[in-house]
Write a protein that holds these residues in place. Structure first.
Motif, PDB file in Angstrom:
ATOM      1  N   ALA A 158      48.639  60.154  43.361  1.00 56.85           N
ATOM      2  CA  ALA A 158      48.666  61.295  42.452  1.00 56.85           C
ATOM      3  C   ALA A 158      47.694  61.100  41.296  1.00 56.85           C
ATOM      4  O   ALA A 158      47.251  62.063  40.673  1.00 56.85           O
ATOM      5  N   LEU A 159      47.380  59.842  41.020  1.00 54.33           N
ATOM      6  CA  LEU A 159      46.555  59.504  39.864  1.00 54.33           C
ATOM      7  C   LEU A 159      45.689  58.304  40.214  1.00 54.33           C
ATOM      8  O   LEU A 159      46.173  57.325  40.777  1.00 54.33           O
ATOM      9  N   LEU A 160      44.389  58.375  39.878  1.00 52.90           N
ATOM     10  CA  LEU A 160      43.464  57.275  40.130  1.00 52.90           C
ATOM     11  C   LEU A 160      43.021  56.695  38.795  1.00 52.90           C
ATOM     12  O   LEU A 160      42.465  57.407  37.946  1.00 52.90           O
ATOM     13  N   LEU A 161      43.268  55.403  38.582  1.00 52.53           N
ATOM     14  CA  LEU A 161      42.912  54.715  37.348  1.00 52.53           C
ATOM     15  C   LEU A 161      41.700  53.828  37.602  1.00 52.53           C
ATOM     16  O   LEU A 161      41.714  52.999  38.517  1.00 52.53           O
ATOM     17  N   LEU A 162      40.680  53.967  36.791  1.00 54.62           N
ATOM     18  CA  LEU A 162      39.446  53.195  36.924  1.00 54.62           C
ATOM     19  C   LEU A 162      39.271  52.346  35.676  1.00 54.62           C
ATOM     20  O   LEU A 162      39.036  52.874  34.584  1.00 54.62           O
ATOM     21  N   ASP A 163      39.400  51.024  35.829  1.00 49.60           N
ATOM     22  CA  ASP A 163      39.327  50.109  34.691  1.00 49.60           C
ATOM     23  C   ASP A 163      37.932  49.502  34.587  1.00 49.60           C
ATOM     24  O   ASP A 163      37.637  48.467  35.179  1.00 49.60           O
ATOM     25  N   GLU A 164      37.041  50.180  33.843  1.00 46.81           N
ATOM     26  CA  GLU A 164      35.645  49.756  33.678  1.00 46.81           C
ATOM     27  C   GLU A 164      35.036  49.327  35.012  1.00 46.81           C
ATOM     28  O   GLU A 164      34.496  48.216  35.148  1.00 46.81           O
ATOM     29  N   PRO A 165      35.090  50.195  36.032  1.00 50.48           N
ATOM     30  CA  PRO A 165      34.690  49.772  37.387  1.00 50.48           C
ATOM     31  C   PRO A 165      33.196  49.532  37.548  1.00 50.48           C
ATOM     32  O   PRO A 165      32.779  48.918  38.527  1.00 50.48           O
ATOM     33  N   LEU A 166      32.387  49.998  36.603  1.00 46.11           N
ATOM     34  CA  LEU A 166      30.937  49.882  36.763  1.00 46.11           C
ATOM     35  C   LEU A 166      30.328  48.844  35.832  1.00 46.11           C
ATOM     36  O   LEU A 166      29.111  48.672  35.797  1.00 46.11           O
ATOM     37  N   ALA A 167      31.163  48.136  35.087  1.00 51.29           N
ATOM     38  CA  ALA A 167      30.652  47.241  34.050  1.00 51.29           C
ATOM     39  C   ALA A 167      29.819  46.090  34.606  1.00 51.29           C
ATOM     40  O   ALA A 167      28.932  45.583  33.923  1.00 51.29           O
ATOM     41  N   ASN A 168      30.087  45.663  35.835  1.00 49.57           N
ATOM     42  CA  ASN A 168      29.370  44.515  36.405  1.00 49.57           C
ATOM     43  C   ASN A 168      28.081  44.896  37.126  1.00 49.57           C
ATOM     44  O   ASN A 168      27.421  44.027  37.712  1.00 49.57           O
ATOM     45  N   LEU A 169      27.723  46.168  37.095  1.00 48.26           N
ATOM     46  CA  LEU A 169      26.557  46.634  37.843  1.00 48.26           C
ATOM     47  C   LEU A 169      25.387  46.893  36.907  1.00 48.26           C
ATOM     48  O   LEU A 169      25.573  47.170  35.715  1.00 48.26           O
ATOM     49  N   ASP A 170      24.165  46.842  37.438  1.00 49.06           N
ATOM     50  CA  ASP A 170      23.003  47.141  36.608  1.00 49.06           C
ATOM     51  C   ASP A 170      22.948  48.637  36.329  1.00 49.06           C
ATOM     52  O   ASP A 170      23.631  49.438  36.959  1.00 49.06           O
ATOM     53  N   ARG A 171      22.116  49.007  35.352  1.00 48.01           N
ATOM     54  CA  ARG A 171      22.119  50.374  34.830  1.00 48.01           C
ATOM     55  C   ARG A 171      21.882  51.424  35.917  1.00 48.01           C
ATOM     56  O   ARG A 171      22.612  52.406  36.012  1.00 48.01           O
ATOM     57  N   ARG A 172      20.858  51.219  36.741  1.00 49.87           N
ATOM     58  CA  ARG A 172      20.541  52.233  37.756  1.00 49.87           C
ATOM     59  C   ARG A 172      21.666  52.371  38.761  1.00 49.87           C
ATOM     60  O   ARG A 172      22.016  53.483  39.160  1.00 49.87           O
ATOM     61  N   LEU A 173      22.261  51.242  39.159  1.00 48.75           N
ATOM     62  CA  LEU A 173      23.363  51.296  40.113  1.00 48.75           C
ATOM     63  C   LEU A 173      24.598  51.938  39.481  1.00 48.75           C
ATOM     64  O   LEU A 173      25.327  52.669  40.148  1.00 48.75           O
ATOM     65  N   ARG A 174      24.830  51.665  38.191  1.00 50.31           N
ATOM     66  CA  ARG A 174      25.945  52.312  37.489  1.00 50.31           C
ATOM     67  C   ARG A 174      25.798  53.825  37.528  1.00 50.31           C
ATOM     68  O   ARG A 174      26.748  54.553  37.804  1.00 50.31           O
ATOM     69  N   GLU A 175      24.608  54.307  37.223  1.00 48.52           N
ATOM     70  CA  GLU A 175      24.383  55.753  37.201  1.00 48.52           C
ATOM     71  C   GLU A 175      24.567  56.358  38.586  1.00 48.52           C
ATOM     72  O   GLU A 175      25.158  57.430  38.736  1.00 48.52           O
TER      73      GLU A 175
END
Length: 360
Positions: A158-175
């Motif tokens: 019912a709810l999806l929680l994302l705890d800084e899921p992109l913090a370990n990735l480089d900028r382009r991959l984060r975007e």
């Protein structure tokens, strides 16, 4: 109350203490069904604590948590109908991609044929169908995070929680991955709560943003609202860069900003008492050679460029004003080169930009 009016998530007076530290101080928040909501704040603001209380990984000292109208704060995590994606992926290293994605379905004792079909659907959703038999150590960081996303979505939470899921990735991959999560959201429609300290990520991803500070919500609103109409000096300074300048309210919805030597229109209502004006760096303009020791009508306020921070398509100047303050001015670079170097004599112009007034 109709189903449409029931919040996907509602926390009431939620509090959490670690010894003498109050991590959450009576937080009240509602997240609408189907929206992308972002909890934004600096380290130690309480955003991850709030997420863990919603997920059931910790117990609150006070307050309640409701998901889709059902109180869940006394239930274990597996009975809350919540999916979680962590910063560190938290995949099982000895299991294949398909086995990782199907793990929650096995715990639900879903029939094997249906489970295989659901796993295939989830891997197709995150574009990893051809990697089903690989193990996590054979994947890139972005691929592992997509596996984690598929695993969280597989049980149809019912709810999806994302705890800084992109913090370990480089900028382009984060975007890139952030855009993929938005696409997945549009297809699945699940309510998402994202925790991040990255302002750009919050503003570009969320339908609404909640800004946390010292365990309290400072402001909740659409990205454009919290950016253009900050509710406090903290929000004004935390979201992007802001000039906070002494000001004096005037009749007719204007304020005289001492540092700019100008009377500017005011956006919104003026608070009582001593105030500061919020003026974004991009709302100001620089010209060469400020003249005199103070402001002249139409001449801008003189100052000296202390530093020019080049950022590709723009440059941010830090200017020491003759008034004694420092100011940030951001300008586009049509010819690709900063117009002023450190030491340049300049004048800062405010034009007729609207400012926002906050209590001093």
């Amino acid at each position: 109350m109709s189903d449409q009016a029931v919040p996907a998530l509602a926390v009431r007076s939620l509090a959490r203490r670690y010894g003498a530290v109050e991590a959450l101080r009576g937080v009240d928040l509602e997240v609408r069904a189907g929206e992308r909501f972002c909890l934004l704040g600096p380290s130690g603001s309480g955003k991850t604590t709030l997420l863990r209380l919603v997920a059931g990984f910790e117990a609150a000292d006070a307050g309640t948590v409701e998901i889709a109208g059902r109180r869940v704060d006394r239930l274990p995590p597996e009975r809350r109908g919540v999916g979680v994606v962590f910063q560190d992926y938290a995949l099982f290293p000895h299991r294949t991609v398909a086995e990782n994605v199907g793990f929650g379905l096995r715990m639900q004792r879903m029939a094997r044929a249906r489970r295989v079909e659901r796993v295939a659907d989830m891997l197709a959703l995150v574009r990893l169908g051809d990697l089903a038999d690989r193990r996590p150590d054979q994947l890139s960081g972005g691929q592992r995070q997509r596996v984690a996303l598929a695993r969280a979505l597989a049980p149809a939470p019912a709810l999806l929680l994302l705890d800084e899921p992109l913090a370990n990735l480089d900028r382009r991959l984060r975007e890139s991955l952030r855009a993929e999560i938005v696409d997945v959201h549009r297809q699945v429609g699940v309510t998402i709560v994202l925790v991040t300290h990255d302002q750009e990520e919050a503003l570009s991803f969320a339908d609404r943003v909640g800004v946390l500070r010292d365990g309290r919500l400072e402001q909740v609103g659409a990205p454009v609202e919290v950016w253009q109409r900050p509710a406090s000096r903290f929000v004004a300074g935390f979201l992007g860069e802001m000039n906070l300048l002494p000001a004096r309210p005037e009749p007719g919805g204007r304020a005289f900003v001492d540092a700019l030597g100008a009377s500017l229109p005011v956006a919104g209502e003026s608070p009582a008492g001593v105030v500061v004006a919020c003026v974004r760096p991009e709302a100001l303009r620089l010209e060469r050679d400020g003249v005199g020791s103070g402001a002249r009508a139409g001449a801008g306020v003189p100052g000296v460029v202390q530093h020019a921070a080049y950022a590709g398509g723009s440059v941010t100047y830090r200017v020491a004003m003759d008034t004694g303050l420092q100011m940030l001015v951001r300008a586009a670079l049509p010819d690709g080169r900063p117009a002023f170097a450190a030491g340049a004599q300049v004048a800062v112009h405010s034009e007729e930009v609207a400012c926002r007034l906050l209590p001093s």
